[in-house]
Motif scaffolding. Structure first.
Motif, mmCIF file in Angstrom:
data_model
loop_
_atom_site.group_PDB
_atom_site.id
_atom_site.type_symbol
_atom_site.label_atom_id
_atom_site.label_comp_id
_atom_site.label_asym_id
_atom_site.label_seq_id
_atom_site.Cartn_x
_atom_site.Cartn_y
_atom_site.Cartn_z
ATOM 1 N N GLY A 1 11.054 -12.316 -31.655
ATOM 2 C CA GLY A 1 10.098 -12.624 -30.597
ATOM 3 C C GLY A 1 9.984 -11.470 -29.630
ATOM 4 O O GLY A 1 10.867 -11.234 -28.807
ATOM 5 N N LYS A 2 8.927 -10.709 -29.716
ATOM 6 C CA LYS A 2 8.761 -9.504 -28.916
ATOM 7 C C LYS A 2 8.346 -9.844 -27.488
ATOM 8 O O LYS A 2 7.417 -10.604 -27.267
ATOM 9 N N CYS A 3 9.051 -9.275 -26.515
ATOM 10 C CA CYS A 3 8.639 -9.408 -25.128
ATOM 11 C C CYS A 3 7.501 -8.428 -24.859
ATOM 12 O O CYS A 3 7.419 -7.362 -25.469
ATOM 13 N N SER A 4 6.627 -8.801 -23.948
ATOM 14 C CA SER A 4 5.450 -7.977 -23.670
ATOM 15 C C SER A 4 5.605 -7.130 -22.424
ATOM 16 O O SER A 4 4.632 -6.567 -21.941
ATOM 17 N N GLY B 1 10.457 -3.917 -23.894
ATOM 18 C CA GLY B 1 10.644 -5.320 -24.227
ATOM 19 C C GLY B 1 11.480 -5.584 -25.448
ATOM 20 O O GLY B 1 11.487 -6.710 -25.952
ATOM 21 N N ASP B 2 12.201 -4.605 -25.975
ATOM 22 C CA ASP B 2 13.066 -4.811 -27.133
ATOM 23 C C ASP B 2 14.422 -5.336 -26.681
ATOM 24 O O ASP B 2 15.009 -4.823 -25.723
ATOM 25 N N LEU B 3 14.921 -6.336 -27.381
ATOM 26 C CA LEU B 3 16.216 -6.947 -27.077
ATOM 27 C C LEU B 3 17.035 -7.001 -28.352
ATOM 28 O O LEU B 3 16.557 -7.489 -29.389
ATOM 29 N N ALA B 4 18.274 -6.486 -28.291
ATOM 30 C CA ALA B 4 19.109 -6.410 -29.490
ATOM 31 C C ALA B 4 20.569 -6.534 -29.092
ATOM 32 O O ALA B 4 20.942 -6.386 -27.919
ATOM 33 N N THR C 1 1.978 -10.407 -27.930
ATOM 34 C CA THR C 1 2.474 -11.777 -27.932
ATOM 35 C C THR C 1 3.000 -12.123 -29.304
ATOM 36 O O THR C 1 2.761 -11.417 -30.277
ATOM 37 N N THR C 2 3.732 -13.226 -29.365
ATOM 38 C CA THR C 2 4.296 -13.679 -30.624
ATOM 39 C C THR C 2 3.971 -15.152 -30.819
ATOM 40 O O THR C 2 3.639 -15.858 -29.878
#
Length: 409
Positions: free
Chosen positions: A295-298, A277-280, A4-5
């Motif tokens: 903000g890391k997705c889990s 869960g990485d978004l770039a 979580t973030t």
């Protein structure tokens, strides 16, 4: 424990999004105000795992919007995206009687070009490579009164499994790819294959990477020759059908399979989400990483949508969150927990907040009227209080006089 973030969320501009999950539910999320908090305002359908939404396509025109949904049971529904009413429900089971779980619908596209009210054209593609184009005419508002013209069918691939498909902006071409299926480009008017990719050569160790495409998208609406594709081996490849059959550019992103690829309106920026869960965002012309979203997705990201008007993208996946991001700062604007595993997200680009502003103005007017109406009451109350004080003082003076007269006597 999931990761979580604690990133602060400043809120979202006015927008409307539709999410689809593994239990077949469709949820409408709206954000109102300049920095509003998105909330679920409607939920359509009943929980049923056999109705899991596999593919979605929407025509969000102002005049006659339409939403197409392909479910796990091989049922395709046409709905009104404004109220969720089902207009048509058809079965995608072929004449051979193929079971839905063996040949599920993977690709779905609702043609926006030359769409007439009361009729539409759908392109579907299944896991086994069975593609079809059909025209549907709705004669009334009921689900049963719908006539379907005999569809045009063809075979996209004789072997392997199709895992991704995409139609270009002109809606004349479509690409398909999957496990053991190289990405290939088709002319939809002639239903013929016009281009097939060639696998990359072996690496320096002599190891050949098996073909396994998971997602793909065209870079622009005007040019169908350039498209990007993500693979299960965490690679992103740029293809140019006018240059060569092998990838023009290929680069890696993290260490998990690519699950979603979406293009930006500038024609050279793409957004990538993977299984961890990485978004770039990347500049596909050079393969340069522009930056990762804060903000890391889990959980695994399964869908990314770009808003047509606002600088916002939405992502969703197996962590049951719809996350809204600012594409300029790559900051998390807001996150909505939706309880089920999410499969797709789309934006309603014609949503406006004017009705809400009118309602707020009316509420303020009513409040002002109420305040004006309560002022005389306060005055009356004050006057009665003053009268009561005067009466009490008179009674007190009378009691004092009575006591003094008794003393004199």
């Amino acid at each position: 424990m999931p990761r979580t973030t604690t990133v602060e969320c400043p809120g979202c501009p006015p927008l409307r999004a539709l999410t689809f999950d593994a239990l077949g539910l469709i949820k409408v999320i709206e954000s109102r105000g300049d920095r509003g908090i998105p909330q679920v305002v409607e939920r359509w359908g009943n929980p049923d795992s056999s109705k899991c939404v596999l593919a979605v396509s929407m025509d969000d025109s102002k005049r006659d919007p339409l939403l197409a949904v392909a479910r796990k049971s091989s049922v395709i529904e046409l709905l009104n995206p404004l109220n969720g009413e089902i207009g048509v429900s058809i079965s995608n089971v072929g004449d051979a009687g193929t079971q839905p779980e063996d040949d599920a619908v993977i690709g779905l596209h609702l043609f926006k070009r030359h769409r007439v009210s009361g009729s539409c054209t759908l392109l579907t593609c299944s896991t086994k490579g069975n593609a079809s184009m059909r025209s549907i005419e709705v004669t009334s508002s009921t689900v049963d009164n719908a006539s379907t013209v005999a569809p045009r069918t063809w075979k996209v691939s004789a072997s392997g499994n199709i895992l991704c498909s995409k139609v270009d902006g002109s809606e004349n071409y479509a690409l398909f790819g999957g496990k053991a299926v190289e990405v290939n480009l088709w002319d939809l008017e002639k239903c013929s294959k016009i281009w097939t990719a060639k696998p990359p050569p072996k690496n320096g160790l002599g190891i050949f990477t098996p073909t396994w495409f998971t997602s793909a998208t065209f870079l622009t609406n005007d040019d169908h020759r350039k498209f990007a594709a993500g693979t299960n081996s965490h690679q992103v490849r740029l293809y140019d059908t006018s240059a060569q059959r092998r990838p023009v550019i290929s680069f890696d992103f993290c260490d998990t399979p690519i699950k979603a690829v979406t293009e930006d309106q500038d024609g050279h920026t793409i957004y990538i989400g993977n299984g961890s869960g990485d978004l770039a965002s990347f500049d596909i012309r050079t393969g340069k990483l522009l930056g990762c979203f804060l903000g890391k997705c889990s959980g695994s990201i399964r869908s990314i949508a770009r808003h047509l008007e606002l600088p916002v993208i939405g992502s969703c996946g197996l962590d049951s969150y719809l996350r809204l991001w600012d594409i300029k700062t790559r900051q998390l604007l807001s996150a909505v927990f939706l309880k089920q595993h999410l499969t797709n997200v789309v934006f309603d680009s014609n949503f406006t907040d004017k009705e809400v502003a009118v309602e707020a103005q009316n509420a303020n007017e009513i409040q002002n009227e109420n305040e004006m109406g309560t002022m005389p009451q306060k005055r009356r109350k004050a006057s009665t209080e003053k009268g009561g004080k005067r009466k009490a003082s008179k009674e007190k003076d009378g009691s004092k006089r009575l006591k003094s007269s008794e003393k004199n006597q």
